[in-house]
Design a protein around this motif. Structure first.
Motif, PDB file in Angstrom:
ATOM      1  N   VAL A  41       0.844  -1.201   0.000  1.00 28.80           N
ATOM      2  CA  VAL A  41       0.000   0.000   0.000  1.00 28.80           C
ATOM      3  C   VAL A  41       0.877   1.247   0.000  1.00 28.80           C
ATOM      4  N   GLU A  42       1.896   1.233   0.826  1.00 30.18           N
ATOM      5  CA  GLU A  42       2.826   2.364   0.918  1.00 30.18           C
ATOM      6  C   GLU A  42       3.481   2.647  -0.431  1.00 30.18           C
ATOM      7  N   SER A  43       3.863   1.595  -1.146  1.00 29.78           N
ATOM      8  CA  SER A  43       4.505   1.773  -2.452  1.00 29.78           C
ATOM      9  C   SER A  43       3.572   2.473  -3.430  1.00 29.78           C
ATOM     10  N   ILE A  72      -6.522   0.413  -0.477  1.00 35.16           N
ATOM     11  CA  ILE A  72      -6.986  -0.309   0.711  1.00 35.16           C
ATOM     12  C   ILE A  72      -6.224  -1.620   0.847  1.00 35.16           C
ATOM     13  N   GLY A  73      -5.791  -1.922   2.057  1.00 39.23           N
ATOM     14  CA  GLY A  73      -5.100  -3.170   2.333  1.00 39.23           C
ATOM     15  C   GLY A  73      -5.953  -4.085   3.189  1.00 39.23           C
ATOM     16  N   ASN A  77      -5.735  -1.544   6.423  1.00 39.63           N
ATOM     17  CA  ASN A  77      -5.053  -0.326   5.975  1.00 39.63           C
ATOM     18  C   ASN A  77      -5.953   0.396   4.976  1.00 39.63           C
ATOM     19  N   VAL A  78      -6.201   1.667   5.214  1.00 41.53           N
ATOM     20  CA  VAL A  78      -6.976   2.480   4.274  1.00 41.53           C
ATOM     21  C   VAL A  78      -6.193   3.749   3.983  1.00 41.53           C
ATOM     22  N   ASP A  92     -16.836  -1.248  10.696  1.00 42.99           N
ATOM     23  CA  ASP A  92     -15.942  -1.383  11.847  1.00 42.99           C
ATOM     24  C   ASP A  92     -15.761  -2.832  12.298  1.00 42.99           C
ATOM     25  N   ALA A  93     -16.762  -3.684  12.042  1.00 44.84           N
ATOM     26  CA  ALA A  93     -16.652  -5.087  12.461  1.00 44.84           C
ATOM     27  C   ALA A  93     -15.627  -5.848  11.627  1.00 44.84           C
ATOM     28  N   ARG A  94     -15.271  -5.307  10.471  1.00 49.64           N
ATOM     29  CA  ARG A  94     -14.313  -5.993   9.596  1.00 49.64           C
ATOM     30  C   ARG A  94     -12.917  -5.391   9.672  1.00 49.64           C
ATOM     31  N   ILE A  95     -12.748  -4.414  10.546  1.00 47.28           N
ATOM     32  CA  ILE A  95     -11.436  -3.795  10.729  1.00 47.28           C
ATOM     33  C   ILE A  95     -10.729  -4.494  11.876  1.00 47.28           C
ATOM     34  N   GLU A  96      -9.639  -5.132  11.565  1.00 49.90           N
ATOM     35  CA  GLU A  96      -8.936  -5.922  12.587  1.00 49.90           C
ATOM     36  C   GLU A  96      -7.497  -6.154  12.161  1.00 49.90           C
TER      37      GLU A  96
END
Length: 226
Positions: free
Chosen positions: A162-164, A178-179, A199-200, A217-221
């Protein structure tokens, strides 16, 4: 002889019958909503993951280690297969997908911590991952076992990919990057086969992402907030 391929052709006949009319609107051009970059692992079914059966909706790229860069005479650049839909078809969302138990990340870990002998083609792929994972390997918690370390490096690798993209001049700032990690090994909470957002657009804090994106939010982990 050729039984495996013959079976594929039989299944393709079923596919062709089902999809006969689904190509009417995309025969001459494509404008996919998203480009996904996944690991070319046989357990990672790119379209199936998203419940997609619509031609032209998702531009799929696959390689070992879900890499977004390639090496050229002038240095590393965003891979053409990732860049093409962003540059030419109006795609404004890129999803980089790692997966639990990734063999490419495992091989890179082993190469950084010992000696690994691979054919030249595989070694080339690992050489693109090594510089991105080296600091992550050195930073792994001491109390994490090998499997746990690999899965944390899966997240770390997604973050670096994502950073790249974010740092590349070839990707416009209005493109969302998005990662995610696909879990089929019961590593994260939730069901097997679920995608977990880590990662967003470069933001990796679970707390911040949950505040910013309450609808998902339930899928952010994450396993590792380093």
């Amino acid at each position: 002889m050729y039984r495996t391929f013959i079976k594929l052709l039989e299944q393709n006949a079923e596919h062709a019958e089902e999809f006969d009319s689904r190509f009417d609107d995309v025969q001459d051009s494509q404008h996919p909503d998203v480009v996904t970059v996944c690991c070319s692992d046989s357990r990672v079914l790119q379209d199936h993951i998203w419940g997609n059966d619509e031609p032209g909706r998702i531009f799929t790229c696959g390689n070992i280690g879900n890499r977004v860069v390639q090496r050229t005479d002038s240095g590393e650049v965003v891979s053409g297969d990732v860049l093409y839909p962003v540059e030419h078809t109006g795609t404004d969302t890129v999803v980089v997908m790692g997966h639990t138990g990734c063999g490419a990340v495992t091989a890179t870990y082993d190469a950084l911590t010992g000696e690994v002998s691979e054919p030249a083609g595989i070694e080339h792929c690992l050489s693109l991952l090594k510089p991105k994972l080296e600091a992550g390997v050195e930073s792994l918690p001491d109390d994490v076992d090998r499997a746990g370390g690999i899965n944390r490096l899966v997240e770390y690798n997604v973050d670096r990919q994502v950073e790249s993209l974010i740092e590349s001049d070839d990707i416009n700032e209005d493109v969302d990057i998005i990662g995610v990690v696909y879990d089929f090994q019961d590593v994260y909470s939730g069901r097997r086969g679920q995608v977990h957002v880590i990662n967003v657009n470069g933001e990796t804090s679970v707390e911040t992402l949950k505040d910013d994106l309450p609808d998902i939010d339930a899928r952010i982990e994450r396993l590792w907030e380093y």
